[in-house]
Design a protein around this motif. Structure first.
Motif, mmCIF file in Angstrom:
data_model
loop_
_atom_site.group_PDB
_atom_site.id
_atom_site.type_symbol
_atom_site.label_atom_id
_atom_site.label_comp_id
_atom_site.label_asym_id
_atom_site.label_seq_id
_atom_site.Cartn_x
_atom_site.Cartn_y
_atom_site.Cartn_z
ATOM 1 N N LEU A 161 0.853 -1.194 0.000
ATOM 2 C CA LEU A 161 0.000 0.000 0.000
ATOM 3 C C LEU A 161 0.888 1.243 0.000
ATOM 4 C CD1 LEU A 161 -2.628 -1.111 2.657
ATOM 5 C CD2 LEU A 161 -2.967 -0.907 0.182
ATOM 6 N N ALA A 162 0.656 2.134 -0.976
ATOM 7 C CA ALA A 162 1.533 3.291 -1.163
ATOM 8 C C ALA A 162 1.671 4.114 0.129
ATOM 9 C CB ALA A 162 1.008 4.163 -2.305
ATOM 10 N N VAL A 185 18.908 8.942 -3.468
ATOM 11 C CA VAL A 185 18.086 9.786 -2.588
ATOM 12 C C VAL A 185 16.678 10.002 -3.118
ATOM 13 C CG1 VAL A 185 19.673 11.123 -1.156
ATOM 14 C CG2 VAL A 185 19.355 11.747 -3.564
ATOM 15 N N GLU A 186 16.529 9.998 -4.451
ATOM 16 C CA GLU A 186 15.211 10.341 -5.003
ATOM 17 C C GLU A 186 14.285 9.128 -5.128
ATOM 18 O OE1 GLU A 186 18.056 10.459 -6.584
ATOM 19 O OE2 GLU A 186 17.900 9.324 -8.446
ATOM 20 N N PHE A 187 14.685 7.950 -4.639
ATOM 21 C CA PHE A 187 13.810 6.788 -4.825
ATOM 22 C C PHE A 187 12.529 6.968 -4.011
ATOM 23 C CE2 PHE A 187 13.185 3.547 -1.511
ATOM 24 C CZ PHE A 187 13.878 4.129 -0.457
ATOM 25 N N SER A 188 11.450 6.329 -4.497
ATOM 26 C CA SER A 188 10.182 6.458 -3.800
ATOM 27 C C SER A 188 9.447 5.116 -3.748
ATOM 28 C CB SER A 188 9.307 7.505 -4.484
ATOM 29 O OG SER A 188 8.181 7.775 -3.660
ATOM 30 N N ALA A 189 8.274 5.130 -3.120
ATOM 31 C CA ALA A 189 7.484 3.907 -2.988
ATOM 32 C C ALA A 189 7.056 3.411 -4.364
ATOM 33 C CB ALA A 189 6.261 4.175 -2.125
ATOM 34 N N ASP A 190 6.996 2.087 -4.508
ATOM 35 C CA ASP A 190 6.528 1.495 -5.760
ATOM 36 C C ASP A 190 5.488 0.437 -5.389
ATOM 37 O OD1 ASP A 190 6.105 0.287 -8.164
ATOM 38 O OD2 ASP A 190 8.225 0.024 -8.668
ATOM 39 N N ALA A 191 4.202 0.864 -5.415
ATOM 40 C CA ALA A 191 3.117 0.018 -4.904
ATOM 41 C C ALA A 191 2.998 -1.312 -5.648
ATOM 42 C CB ALA A 191 1.795 0.783 -4.982
ATOM 43 N N SER A 192 3.376 -1.321 -6.927
ATOM 44 C CA SER A 192 3.253 -2.584 -7.674
ATOM 45 C C SER A 192 4.616 -3.064 -8.159
ATOM 46 C CB SER A 192 2.299 -2.394 -8.852
ATOM 47 O OG SER A 192 2.733 -1.280 -9.611
ATOM 48 N N MET A 193 5.621 -2.839 -7.347
ATOM 49 C CA MET A 193 7.009 -3.182 -7.704
ATOM 50 C C MET A 193 7.146 -4.660 -8.089
ATOM 51 S SD MET A 193 10.205 -2.504 -5.195
ATOM 52 C CE MET A 193 11.894 -2.535 -5.750
ATOM 53 N N ALA A 194 7.761 -4.883 -9.223
ATOM 54 C CA ALA A 194 7.987 -6.265 -9.671
ATOM 55 C C ALA A 194 9.326 -6.751 -9.129
ATOM 56 C CB ALA A 194 7.986 -6.312 -11.187
ATOM 57 N N LEU A 195 9.466 -8.062 -9.051
ATOM 58 C CA LEU A 195 10.739 -8.650 -8.603
ATOM 59 C C LEU A 195 11.352 -9.393 -9.784
ATOM 60 C CD1 LEU A 195 12.760 -9.384 -6.336
ATOM 61 C CD2 LEU A 195 11.288 -11.319 -5.790
ATOM 62 N N GLY A 196 12.626 -9.129 -10.029
ATOM 63 C CA GLY A 196 13.324 -9.849 -11.099
ATOM 64 C C GLY A 196 13.393 -9.067 -12.381
#
Ligand code: KG4
Ligand code: ZN
Length: 363
Positions: free
Chosen positions: A67-68, A352-363
Motif C-alpha cells: 500500500l503506497a 536519494v530520489e527513490f520512492s514507494a513502488d506500490a506494484s514493484m515487480a521482482l526480477g
C-alpha cells in the motif's frame, strides 16, 4: 541484524485489531497506524539490541509492493534517519524479503551452500508468485514463472473467512477450524481454480523461453458463496456473526462452538482445494524447470496442511522443500534486513530520489 545471519532484535507491530471490524485492511487506517508505530518500533528494536542509532552500519526499508501510504511512511522515515545519521539506505522488495526469510534461517542452521536454482512460492495476502531463484556472486536473481491472475491465496482465505463470519485475518482461523471438518465433503471443480487470462485466452504463454504456471483464486471464493446460498448456511453465519460480535477477542474455541458440521466441512474443503492447487502447480513448475529445491514462504506458508502436504508430496517428487519458521512466514523486519545484506556487501544503495513502488515487480 548482524553479519546477515544473527537477528539481534525483530519487533513486529500488528494492526490486525484496527482492521478486524472491517474484515480486511483499510488503506487509510494502515498508513495512520504505521505513522503511530514507526518511532516506538525502531526505538524498541534498538533498545532490545542494546545499540544506539550511531552503531548501525546501514538501514533497509521496503520499497514495494504494498500500500503506497504505508510504504511512504517507512521510506520517508528511513530517508530522514539515514540523512541525519549519514548512513547508507538500502531499498528492498517485499517479496524478496519473504524469500530471504528462508535463506536466513537455513544459514542459521549452518546450511550455507543450498543447491540452486530453487523455485520459491511466495504465498501471502497480496501475492501468489513463483520465482526461479539463482545467485550471481553476492547478489541474488529472480525470474517470475507464475503469478495469480486475480486474488492471492491469502486474500481468498481472508474473503472466505469474512463471508463465513470467521474474523480477520481469516487464514489462521480457517487453518485451525479445518482440522474439525472433512476436506473431501465439498468438491470444487478445477475450473473454479482457473481464470482465463484475457490477453491469452487461458493459454499458458511462453515468456523468455519458459512455461508459465499461473494461479487464480477468485472462482473458488464465488463457489463458496454459491454453496452457502444453495445449502441455506446464511442463518447460521448470521447467528455466528452475532455471537462473536459480543466477544472482545474471539478465540478459536468461540468460532468452533458457533460452527455446525456442514460449515466445518465447507471450511476444510475450501482449504484443501487451495492447498492442493498450490502444490500441484508448484510441483509442475519444479519439474518443468528442474530445480534443486523448493521454498514456500509468505503468510500462507504458516498453514499447517500446506506444510504437511508440501513436505510429503515434494519429498515423493524428489524435491527438498524449505519453509521459514512461523514467526518469519508472516511479515517481519528480519526478512527485509536479510534481503538487504547482500546489497550492503555489493554496496547497492538506494538513490536519494527513490520512492514507494506500490506494484514493484521482482526480477
Ligand atoms: O505475508 P503476510 O503476513 O502479509 C502480506 O504480505 O500479505 O501474509 C498475510 C496473509 C493473510 O492473508 C493471512 O490470512 C494469511 O497470510 N495467513 C494464513 C495463515 N496465517 C496467515 N493463511 C492460511 N493459513 C495460515 N495459518
Ligand atoms: Zn508479506
Amino acid at each position: 541484524m548482524r553479519s546477515g545471519e544473527q537477528v539481534v532484535s525483530n519487533v513486529v507491530a500488528s494492526q490486525f485489531a484496527t482492521h478486524q471490524p472491517y474484515g480486511g485492511i483499510v488503506p487509510e487506517l494502515a498508513s495512520r497506524e504505521h505513522l503511530r508505530a514507526i518511532l516506538p518500533v525502531v526505538r524498541q528494536a534498538l533498545s532490545e539490541a542494546g545499540k544506539s542509532y550511531a552503531a548501525v552500519d546501514a538501514l533497509a526499508v521496503t520499497q514495494g509492493p504494498g500500500l503506497a501510504g504505508s510504504l511512504l511512511v517507512g521510506i520517508s522515515y528511513a530517508k530522514a534517519l539515514t540523512f541525519a545519521l549519514e548512513k547508507p539506505l538500502i531499498a528492498v522488495n517485499h517479496l524478496e524479503g519473504h524469500i530471504h526469510a528462508v535463506l536466513l534461517e537455513e544459514r542459521q542452521k549452518g546450511h550455507r551452500e543450498l543447491a540452486l536454482p530453487v523455485l520459491a512460492l511466495v504465498v501471502s495476502g497480496g501475492h501468489t508468485h513463483l520465482y526461479l531463484v539463482e545467485r550471481q556472486g553476492e547478489l541474488w536473481s529472480y525470474r517470475n514463472v507464475g503469478h495469480t491472475r486475480d486474488d492471492a491465496a491469502g486474500e481468498a482465505f481472508d474473503k472466505v473467512a469474512k463471508l463465513l463470519a470467521l474474523g480477520f485475518p481469516g487464514g489462521p482461523t480457517i487453518d485451525r477450524l479445518s482440522g474439525h471438518g472433512d476436506g473431501r465433503a465439498v468438491k470444487f471443480a478445477p475450473s473454479q481454480m482457473k481464470h482465463p487470462d484475457r490477453k491469452t485466452r487461458g493459454r499458458q504463454v511462453e515468456v523468455g523461453g519458459g512455461r508459465r504456471f499461473d494461479f487464480s483464486y477468485s472462482g473458488i471464493k464465488t463457489a463458496v458463496l454459491r454453496y452457502v446460498e444453495t445449502h441455506q448456511l446464511l442463518p447460521s453465519i448470521e447467528a455466528r456473526r452475532q455471537a462473536v460480535a459480543s466477544l472482545a477477542g474471539p478465540r478459536i474455541e468461540d468460532y468452533l462452538a458457533n460452527c455446525d458440521q456442514p460449515t466445518l466441512d465447507l471450511i476444510a474443503s475450501f482449504q484443501q482445494a487451495v492447498v492442493e492447487d498450490l502444490i500441484e502447480k508448484t510441483l509442475a513448475a519444479a519439474r518443468e524447470y528442474q530445480v534443486a529445491g523448493l521454498f514456500v514462504t509468505g503468510g500462507v506458508a504458516a498453514n499447517n496442511q500446506l506444510r504437511e502436504r508440501f513436505d510429503r508430496e515434494a519429498a515423493s517428487a524428489g524435491f527438498p522443500v524449505y519453509f521459514p519458521s512461523r514467526p518469519l512466514s508472516t511479515d517481519n523486519a528480519a526478512m527485509i534486513a536479510a534481503a538487504a545484506y547482500p546489497k550492503l556487501l555489493a554496496r547497492q544503495f538506494a538513490p536519494v530520489e527513490f520512492s514507494a513502488d506500490a506494484s514493484m515487480a521482482l526480477g
